[in-house]
Design a protein around this motif. Sequence first.
Motif, PDB file in Angstrom:
ATOM      1  N   ASP A  11       5.811  -1.714  20.328  1.00 60.34           N
ATOM      2  CA  ASP A  11       6.862  -0.789  19.903  1.00 60.34           C
ATOM      3  C   ASP A  11       6.943  -0.837  18.379  1.00 60.34           C
ATOM      4  O   ASP A  11       7.821  -1.491  17.811  1.00 60.34           O
ATOM      5  CB  ASP A  11       8.190  -1.198  20.546  1.00 60.34           C
ATOM      6  CG  ASP A  11       9.320  -0.217  20.243  1.00 60.34           C
ATOM      7  OD1 ASP A  11       9.099   0.749  19.480  1.00 60.34           O
ATOM      8  OD2 ASP A  11      10.431  -0.438  20.751  1.00 60.34           O
ATOM      9  N   CYS A  12       6.036  -0.152  17.721  1.00 63.48           N
ATOM     10  CA  CYS A  12       5.846  -0.308  16.286  1.00 63.48           C
ATOM     11  C   CYS A  12       7.081   0.069  15.462  1.00 63.48           C
ATOM     12  O   CYS A  12       7.439  -0.640  14.519  1.00 63.48           O
ATOM     13  CB  CYS A  12       4.643   0.512  15.824  1.00 63.48           C
ATOM     14  SG  CYS A  12       4.184   0.159  14.123  1.00 63.48           S
ATOM     15  N   LYS A  13       7.751   1.153  15.785  1.00 61.72           N
ATOM     16  CA  LYS A  13       8.897   1.574  14.972  1.00 61.72           C
ATOM     17  C   LYS A  13       9.996   0.525  14.990  1.00 61.72           C
ATOM     18  O   LYS A  13      10.572   0.199  13.956  1.00 61.72           O
ATOM     19  CB  LYS A  13       9.416   2.932  15.451  1.00 61.72           C
ATOM     20  CG  LYS A  13       8.467   4.076  15.093  1.00 61.72           C
ATOM     21  CD  LYS A  13       9.006   5.415  15.532  1.00 61.72           C
ATOM     22  CE  LYS A  13       8.034   6.523  15.166  1.00 61.72           C
ATOM     23  NZ  LYS A  13       8.487   7.851  15.634  1.00 61.72           N
ATOM     24  N   ASN A  14      10.303  -0.023  16.160  1.00 64.75           N
ATOM     25  CA  ASN A  14      11.321  -1.074  16.239  1.00 64.75           C
ATOM     26  C   ASN A  14      10.816  -2.377  15.611  1.00 64.75           C
ATOM     27  O   ASN A  14      11.594  -3.136  15.040  1.00 64.75           O
ATOM     28  CB  ASN A  14      11.753  -1.303  17.684  1.00 64.75           C
ATOM     29  CG  ASN A  14      12.687  -0.209  18.161  1.00 64.75           C
ATOM     30  OD1 ASN A  14      13.501   0.308  17.414  1.00 64.75           O
ATOM     31  ND2 ASN A  14      12.558   0.168  19.416  1.00 64.75           N
ATOM     32  N   THR A  20      11.745  -5.434   8.524  1.00 66.00           N
ATOM     33  CA  THR A  20      12.581  -5.074   7.380  1.00 66.00           C
ATOM     34  C   THR A  20      13.865  -5.901   7.366  1.00 66.00           C
ATOM     35  O   THR A  20      14.289  -6.400   6.323  1.00 66.00           O
ATOM     36  CB  THR A  20      12.917  -3.570   7.418  1.00 66.00           C
ATOM     37  OG1 THR A  20      11.692  -2.830   7.443  1.00 66.00           O
ATOM     38  CG2 THR A  20      13.725  -3.144   6.219  1.00 66.00           C
ATOM     39  N   SER A  21      14.482  -6.074   8.525  1.00 64.65           N
ATOM     40  CA  SER A  21      15.731  -6.838   8.615  1.00 64.65           C
ATOM     41  C   SER A  21      15.540  -8.309   8.319  1.00 64.65           C
ATOM     42  O   SER A  21      16.368  -8.929   7.662  1.00 64.65           O
ATOM     43  CB  SER A  21      16.336  -6.688  10.017  1.00 64.65           C
ATOM     44  OG  SER A  21      16.640  -5.360  10.292  1.00 64.65           O
ATOM     45  N   VAL A  22      14.451  -8.886   8.807  1.00 63.20           N
ATOM     46  CA  VAL A  22      14.258 -10.336   8.706  1.00 63.20           C
ATOM     47  C   VAL A  22      13.579 -10.751   7.409  1.00 63.20           C
ATOM     48  O   VAL A  22      14.027 -11.664   6.718  1.00 63.20           O
ATOM     49  CB  VAL A  22      13.450 -10.856   9.921  1.00 63.20           C
ATOM     50  CG1 VAL A  22      13.117 -12.330   9.758  1.00 63.20           C
ATOM     51  CG2 VAL A  22      14.235 -10.624  11.207  1.00 63.20           C
ATOM     52  N   ILE A  47       5.225  -7.695   2.533  1.00 60.15           N
ATOM     53  CA  ILE A  47       6.184  -8.780   2.748  1.00 60.15           C
ATOM     54  C   ILE A  47       5.960  -9.813   1.649  1.00 60.15           C
ATOM     55  O   ILE A  47       4.962 -10.516   1.648  1.00 60.15           O
ATOM     56  CB  ILE A  47       6.014  -9.434   4.131  1.00 60.15           C
ATOM     57  CG1 ILE A  47       6.171  -8.395   5.243  1.00 60.15           C
ATOM     58  CG2 ILE A  47       7.020 -10.561   4.315  1.00 60.15           C
ATOM     59  CD1 ILE A  47       5.944  -8.936   6.639  1.00 60.15           C
ATOM     60  N   GLY A  48       6.859  -9.845   0.705  1.00 63.40           N
ATOM     61  CA  GLY A  48       6.764 -10.818  -0.381  1.00 63.40           C
ATOM     62  C   GLY A  48       5.482 -10.705  -1.187  1.00 63.40           C
ATOM     63  O   GLY A  48       4.927 -11.710  -1.627  1.00 63.40           O
ATOM     64  N   GLY A  49       4.983  -9.485  -1.389  1.00 57.20           N
ATOM     65  CA  GLY A  49       3.757  -9.278  -2.165  1.00 57.20           C
ATOM     66  C   GLY A  49       2.489  -9.419  -1.349  1.00 57.20           C
ATOM     67  O   GLY A  49       1.386  -9.349  -1.892  1.00 57.20           O
ATOM     68  N   ASN A  50       2.617  -9.582  -0.028  1.00 58.80           N
ATOM     69  CA  ASN A  50       1.453  -9.707   0.855  1.00 58.80           C
ATOM     70  C   ASN A  50       1.413  -8.520   1.808  1.00 58.80           C
ATOM     71  O   ASN A  50       2.436  -8.117   2.362  1.00 58.80           O
ATOM     72  CB  ASN A  50       1.536 -11.002   1.680  1.00 58.80           C
ATOM     73  CG  ASN A  50       1.610 -12.219   0.788  1.00 58.80           C
ATOM     74  OD1 ASN A  50       0.644 -12.587   0.162  1.00 58.80           O
ATOM     75  ND2 ASN A  50       2.791 -12.824   0.711  1.00 58.80           N
ATOM     76  N   GLU A  51       0.207  -7.971   1.995  1.00 59.45           N
ATOM     77  CA  GLU A  51       0.059  -6.827   2.878  1.00 59.45           C
ATOM     78  C   GLU A  51      -0.105  -7.247   4.326  1.00 59.45           C
ATOM     79  O   GLU A  51      -0.760  -8.232   4.641  1.00 59.45           O
ATOM     80  CB  GLU A  51      -1.154  -5.980   2.470  1.00 59.45           C
ATOM     81  CG  GLU A  51      -0.872  -5.018   1.360  1.00 59.45           C
ATOM     82  CD  GLU A  51      -1.994  -4.004   1.180  1.00 59.45           C
ATOM     83  OE1 GLU A  51      -3.086  -4.184   1.738  1.00 59.45           O
ATOM     84  OE2 GLU A  51      -1.763  -3.017   0.461  1.00 59.45           O
ATOM     85  N   LEU A  52       0.497  -6.437   5.193  1.00 58.91           N
ATOM     86  CA  LEU A  52       0.347  -6.575   6.635  1.00 58.91           C
ATOM     87  C   LEU A  52       0.146  -5.172   7.182  1.00 58.91           C
ATOM     88  O   LEU A  52       0.865  -4.251   6.783  1.00 58.91           O
ATOM     89  CB  LEU A  52       1.613  -7.209   7.232  1.00 58.91           C
ATOM     90  CG  LEU A  52       1.707  -7.266   8.753  1.00 58.91           C
ATOM     91  CD1 LEU A  52       0.776  -8.344   9.296  1.00 58.91           C
ATOM     92  CD2 LEU A  52       3.137  -7.559   9.179  1.00 58.91           C
ATOM     93  N   ALA A  92      16.126 -14.016  11.477  1.00 55.30           N
ATOM     94  CA  ALA A  92      15.225 -13.811  12.606  1.00 55.30           C
ATOM     95  C   ALA A  92      15.947 -14.050  13.930  1.00 55.30           C
ATOM     96  O   ALA A  92      15.842 -13.250  14.871  1.00 55.30           O
ATOM     97  CB  ALA A  92      14.006 -14.726  12.484  1.00 55.30           C
ATOM     98  N   LEU A  93      16.702 -15.134  14.013  1.00 54.71           N
ATOM     99  CA  LEU A  93      17.444 -15.441  15.242  1.00 54.71           C
ATOM    100  C   LEU A  93      18.513 -14.390  15.510  1.00 54.71           C
ATOM    101  O   LEU A  93      18.707 -13.972  16.659  1.00 54.71           O
ATOM    102  CB  LEU A  93      18.071 -16.831  15.152  1.00 54.71           C
ATOM    103  CG  LEU A  93      17.092 -18.007  15.108  1.00 54.71           C
ATOM    104  CD1 LEU A  93      17.849 -19.321  14.956  1.00 54.71           C
ATOM    105  CD2 LEU A  93      16.199 -18.037  16.345  1.00 54.71           C
ATOM    106  N   ASP A  94      19.195 -13.936  14.451  1.00 54.77           N
ATOM    107  CA  ASP A  94      20.226 -12.898  14.607  1.00 54.77           C
ATOM    108  C   ASP A  94      19.627 -11.579  15.076  1.00 54.77           C
ATOM    109  O   ASP A  94      20.327 -10.744  15.639  1.00 54.77           O
ATOM    110  CB  ASP A  94      20.972 -12.673  13.282  1.00 54.77           C
ATOM    111  CG  ASP A  94      21.861 -13.856  12.908  1.00 54.77           C
ATOM    112  OD1 ASP A  94      22.085 -14.733  13.773  1.00 54.77           O
ATOM    113  OD2 ASP A  94      22.297 -13.907  11.741  1.00 54.77           O
TER     114      ASP A  94
END
Length: 197
Positions: A11-14, A20-22, A47-52, A92-94
């Motif tokens: 589920d890529c969009k979620n 983004t949230s974590v 993410i922090g200057g690293n590509e994913l 992440a837990l939230d």
Amino acid sequence: MTFVPYILSSDCKNHLSWLTSVFDAQVGKDMVLSEDSKKVMHCVVDIGGNELYISDRYKPSYEGAENEKPFGFICHFNMTREEDAKAVWKKALDNGAKVAEDLQLQNWGAVYGILIDPFGYSWGIHLLDTYIRHNELRDITATLLSECYCRAKMEKKRAFEQRIREVEFGSFSPLVFLTTGGLGPTTTVVFKRLALM
């Protein structure tokens, strides 16, 4: 040569919303969507200057593949500040992650933990520069992480000063400018002495 992890999400969009949230991930502007705009065909995330790279899973290559959970791969984050590691862990837990391994001082002498996101992917959080010798672990397990930092920094300083005394027949306090270091008071003394010269 560059190496970029590529997540095939159920589920890529979620999943992007979770990242983004974590991790305060930045989603690239050139996201490629399917013709009906329901699926993400390709997306670059920072993410922090690293590509994913991430996309929705498409036609499975063999029967049953669509129901498989990811296995044997962890996206690993090296963090330098205790507050940042705890903040990411809490976010992440939230946001629905589950703990696979608690964020704590491990038996090899580093603070480390593993989370599993709601989509089945594992995320390792590693607090850098907290390595402690094995014979010290039993005394440190109840100690605050900030005290672990200070102890490790002071041990490095002692070893460095010993080398100076033995090799160069002199002694001095090295200036260390680290947010996680335990040499702040020593650095202040050195600056005050320099100011008096």
